[in-house]
Design an enzyme around this catalytic site. Structure first.
Site, PDB file in Angstrom:
ATOM      1  N   GLY A   1      -6.242  55.887   7.004  1.00 31.42           N
ATOM      2  CA  GLY A   1      -4.621  56.470   6.593  1.00 31.42           C
ATOM      3  C   GLY A   1      -4.688  56.315   8.508  1.00 31.42           C
TER       4      GLY A   1
ATOM      5  N   CYS B   1     -12.931  56.732   5.277  1.00 28.55           N
ATOM      6  CA  CYS B   1     -12.013  56.564   6.844  1.00 28.55           C
ATOM      7  C   CYS B   1     -11.456  57.905   6.706  1.00 28.55           C
ATOM      8  CB  CYS B   1     -11.556  55.477   7.772  1.00 28.55           C
ATOM      9  SG  CYS B   1     -11.676  55.518   8.824  1.00 28.55           S
ATOM     10  N   TYR B   2      -9.824  57.845   7.297  1.00 28.95           N
ATOM     11  CA  TYR B   2      -9.184  58.616   7.252  1.00 28.95           C
ATOM     12  C   TYR B   2      -9.579  59.977   5.868  1.00 28.95           C
ATOM     13  CZ  TYR B   2      -5.053  61.910   7.054  1.00 28.95           C
ATOM     14  OH  TYR B   2      -3.639  62.907   7.382  1.00 28.95           O
TER      15      TYR B   2
ATOM     16  N   HIS C   1     -15.168  51.993   6.581  1.00 27.07           N
ATOM     17  CA  HIS C   1     -15.016  50.993   5.354  1.00 27.07           C
ATOM     18  C   HIS C   1     -15.722  49.762   4.577  1.00 27.07           C
ATOM     19  CE1 HIS C   1     -11.292  51.776   6.963  1.00 27.07           C
ATOM     20  NE2 HIS C   1     -10.921  51.501   8.450  1.00 27.07           N
TER      21      HIS C   1
ATOM     22  N   GLU D   1     -14.521  48.451   2.214  1.00 26.53           N
ATOM     23  CA  GLU D   1     -13.714  47.672   1.472  1.00 26.53           C
ATOM     24  C   GLU D   1     -13.660  46.093   2.003  1.00 26.53           C
ATOM     25  OE1 GLU D   1     -11.130  50.275   3.541  1.00 26.53           O
ATOM     26  OE2 GLU D   1     -12.686  49.924   2.446  1.00 26.53           O
TER      27      GLU D   1
ATOM     28  N   SER E   1       9.355  28.903 -13.458  1.00 24.77           N
ATOM     29  CA  SER E   1       8.950  28.568 -11.773  1.00 24.77           C
ATOM     30  C   SER E   1       7.963  26.826 -11.816  1.00 24.77           C
ATOM     31  CB  SER E   1       8.673  29.387 -10.874  1.00 24.77           C
ATOM     32  OG  SER E   1       7.225  29.922 -10.700  1.00 24.77           O
ATOM     33  N   GLY E   2       6.754  27.449 -12.814  1.00 25.62           N
ATOM     34  CA  GLY E   2       5.495  26.456 -12.312  1.00 25.62           C
ATOM     35  C   GLY E   2       4.729  26.687 -11.674  1.00 25.62           C
ATOM     36  N   GLY E   3       4.942  28.318 -10.863  1.00 22.11           N
ATOM     37  CA  GLY E   3       3.858  28.173 -10.228  1.00 22.11           C
ATOM     38  C   GLY E   3       2.546  29.346 -10.563  1.00 22.11           C
ATOM     39  N   VAL E   4       1.991  30.032 -10.388  1.00 22.92           N
ATOM     40  CA  VAL E   4       1.101  29.932 -11.046  1.00 22.92           C
ATOM     41  C   VAL E   4       1.189  30.721 -11.791  1.00 22.92           C
ATOM     42  CG1 VAL E   4      -1.443  31.186 -11.046  1.00 22.92           C
ATOM     43  CG2 VAL E   4      -1.103  28.907  -9.434  1.00 22.92           C
ATOM     44  N   ASP E   5       1.935  32.098 -11.153  1.00 21.18           N
ATOM     45  CA  ASP E   5       2.044  33.792 -11.752  1.00 21.18           C
ATOM     46  C   ASP E   5       2.710  33.228 -13.375  1.00 21.18           C
ATOM     47  OD1 ASP E   5       0.869  34.543  -9.883  1.00 21.18           O
ATOM     48  OD2 ASP E   5       2.105  34.992  -8.793  1.00 21.18           O
ATOM     49  N   SER E   6       3.637  32.612 -13.464  1.00 22.22           N
ATOM     50  CA  SER E   6       4.407  32.297 -14.208  1.00 22.22           C
ATOM     51  C   SER E   6       4.664  31.279 -15.116  1.00 22.22           C
ATOM     52  CB  SER E   6       5.812  31.346 -13.669  1.00 22.22           C
ATOM     53  OG  SER E   6       6.630  30.301 -13.180  1.00 22.22           O
ATOM     54  N   SER E   7       3.630  30.481 -14.593  1.00 21.64           N
ATOM     55  CA  SER E   7       2.823  29.215 -15.769  1.00 21.64           C
ATOM     56  C   SER E   7       2.001  30.293 -16.757  1.00 21.64           C
ATOM     57  CB  SER E   7       1.805  28.069 -15.099  1.00 21.64           C
ATOM     58  OG  SER E   7       2.948  27.322 -14.379  1.00 21.64           O
TER      59      SER E   7
ATOM     60  N   LYS F   1      -4.600  38.256  -7.727  1.00 20.00           N
ATOM     61  CA  LYS F   1      -4.139  37.069  -8.265  1.00 20.00           C
ATOM     62  C   LYS F   1      -5.591  36.082  -8.320  1.00 20.00           C
ATOM     63  CE  LYS F   1      -1.138  34.389  -6.564  1.00 20.00           C
ATOM     64  NZ  LYS F   1       0.257  33.475  -7.143  1.00 20.00           N
TER      65      LYS F   1
END
Length: 514
Positions: free
Chosen positions: A55, A82-83, A169, A171, A223-229, A370
């Site tokens: 933070g 960290c914080y 960190h 991560e 939409s034809g994008g990865v997510d909607s496909s 993603k």
């Protein structure tokens, strides 16, 4: 779905999504919640472990983001980063104060390999530090298990209470053994089994969708994008012909992309889908006329999406469910998860209008990052060239055109973007990039072409490399390639007389321009 869960409690750190993503890489499900979340709600979720993020504040300052002792007394392992590490000691009776020497960047850390956190980690390892304050005295019951030249408490633990704190960190990729450290917490301390796997997710999702939909009709925003496909194919596996996919060509797609989407998902494609294409370009241009603010444009585009779906639903009869390809970063960045401020609204999250003419909205990918979406796509048998297509924002070129959107500006950015992508691929540079595109700035400037004065637009090129799209670096494209792209755009795209290359990393910038 019933699954073991690690909770990330966000204190405003920039890496909240990254922490959750790293935990999921360990095959353990993880969600982000604000530090303001009620302790009873956290307890009711029965997490296997809790991670406190970094933070921007000092934990000892009045009004700083904080938590009560009860968080550390739930009987659930807690890891402070960290914080979060400083806060743990501050709340439990240690002392945190301004550090005599600020640590920032790659730092050598000496660790006690007997600690459950540092099993399989070298005694001296490189980690990423970023702190003004430091733990000057650990809380009672804690043992110091790591230190640096300037930081006496780089990590401390109270094994009996299941409490662990790390000043650095783990991560971020700059911490060389960060993945192992988080994996050690998840498995050695929290004793997770690792049941978060995409093959199981697909199987469970299909079953859950079938049960939820029953005999209902489903309308999918494609939409034809990865997510909607991926969402569309997942729904088709679950409910078959009960699904109708509506592809709205809002005129804000990349060059020729509307036809490409229809070729893949339309009647001549490989998928057994009910496919409807709506050519709504002029409708969108009229709605967007005069709108310059990016949030306003997002709202308009999102609103119009829903209106069009409602109209199509009425044409095909009763529709019970609307499917959208919302993913987890959309949710978090829209201010619906964690403590982060709203970075941008997404047309399928923050941009939803109040009135939606459907029974329910189904967002089968809402819990996924993603790269997890891509894994689901491969599990579903979607071709790799579709699964690994580079991301494209839901509002399309509406957020790659700075300021007002017009048909002429869309033409300019489509042509410039096509040239950029062609030349990048021809040079073989695309293999070093995760996302690359052209955007149209709102800047016009004087130029000279053919001995005549011009007053035209400037195009900005963007190319980034990233692992998780939460952080990103600009790609070092060969000068000769940039020169060729610049020359072609200026000579072939009417209305452009300057080309810029954007060097900004994320953070502080975002990958998209708006």
């Amino acid at each position: 779905m019933n699954r073991e869960k690690i909770i990330v409690i966000d204190f405003g750190g920039q890496y909240n999504q990254l922490v959750a993503r790293r935990v999921r890489e360990c095959n353990v499900y993880c969600e982000i919640y604000s530090y303001r979340t009620d302790i009873a709600q956290i307890k009711a979720m029965e997490p296997k472990g809790i991670i406190l993020t970094g933070g921007p504040d000092s934990c000892y300052r009045e009004g700083a983001a904080t938590c009560g002792r009860e968080l550390f007394e739930l009987g659930v392992p807690v890891l402070g980063l960290c914080y979060g590490a400083q806060l743990m000691h501050h709340v439990l009776g240690g002392k945190v104060e301004k550090a005599p020497v600020r640590e920032y960047g790659k730092t050598e850390v000496m660790v006690e390999t007997s600690s459950p956190l540092f099993q399989s980690v070298e005694e001296t390892t490189t980690c990423w530090m970023s702190h003004f304050d430091y733990i000057s005295k650990e809380a009672p019951g804690f043992d110091i298990v790591a230190h640096t030249k300037d930081c006496p408490v780089a990590a401390a633990e109270n094994q009996a209470a299941g409490l662990y704190s790390i000043q650095f960190h783990p991560e971020v990729l700059h911490t060389l053994r960060g993945k192992e450290i988080l994996s050690n917490f998840v498995y050695n301390v929290c004793h997770c089994s690792g049941d978060w796997k995409m093959d199981a997710f697909v199987e469970q999702s299909i079953q859950a969708i079938r049960e939820r939909v029953g005999n209902g009709k489903v309308l999918c925003a494609l939409s034809g994008g990865v997510d909607s496909s991926v969402a569309a194919v997942l729904l088709s596996k679950a409910v078959g012909k009960q699904l109708t996919c509506v592809f709205v060509d809002h005129g804000l797609l990349r060059k020729d992309e509307g036809d490409e989407v229809e070729a893949v998902f339309g009647p001549n494609g490989d998928y057994d889908l009910n496919f409807i294409r709506v050519n709504a370009q002029e409708r969108y241009y009229k709605k967007l006329a005069g709108a310059e603010d990016p949030e306003t444009k997002r709202k308009i585009i999102g609103e119009e999406f829903i209106r069009i779906f409602e109209e199509e639903a009425k044409k095909i009869g009763r529709v019970d469910f609307l499917v959208q390809g919302t993913i987890y970063p959309d949710v978090v960045e829209s201010g619906l998860g964690g403590e982060s401020a709203v970075i941008k609204s997404h047309h399928n999250v923050g941009g939803l209008p109040e009135h939606v003419d459907f029974k329910e909205i189904i967002e089968p990918l809402r819990d996924l990052f993603k790269d997890e979406v891509r894994k689901v796509g491969l599990e579903l048998g979607i071709p790799e060239y579709l699964v690994f297509r580079q991301p494209f924002p839901g509002p399309g070129l509406g957020v790659r055109i700075i300021g007002e959107v017009t048909a002429e500006k869309v033409r300019i950015v489509q042509e410039a973007d096509a040239i950029f992508r062609q030349e990048v691929a021809a040079a073989g540079c695309d293999k070093t990039m995760n996302q690359y595109f052209a955007a149209l700035t709102n800047m016009r400037s004087v130029g000279v072409m053919g001995d005549e004065r011009t007053y035209d637009y400037a195009v900005a090129l963007r190319a980034v490399s990233t692992i998780d799209f939460m952080t990103a670096e600009a790609v070092e494209i060969p000068w000769s390639v940039l020169q060729k792209v610049m020359s072609r755009i200026i000579n072939e795209v009417k209305g452009v007389n300057r080309v810029f290359y954007d060097l900004t990393s994320k953070p502080p910038g975002t990958i998209e321009f708006e």
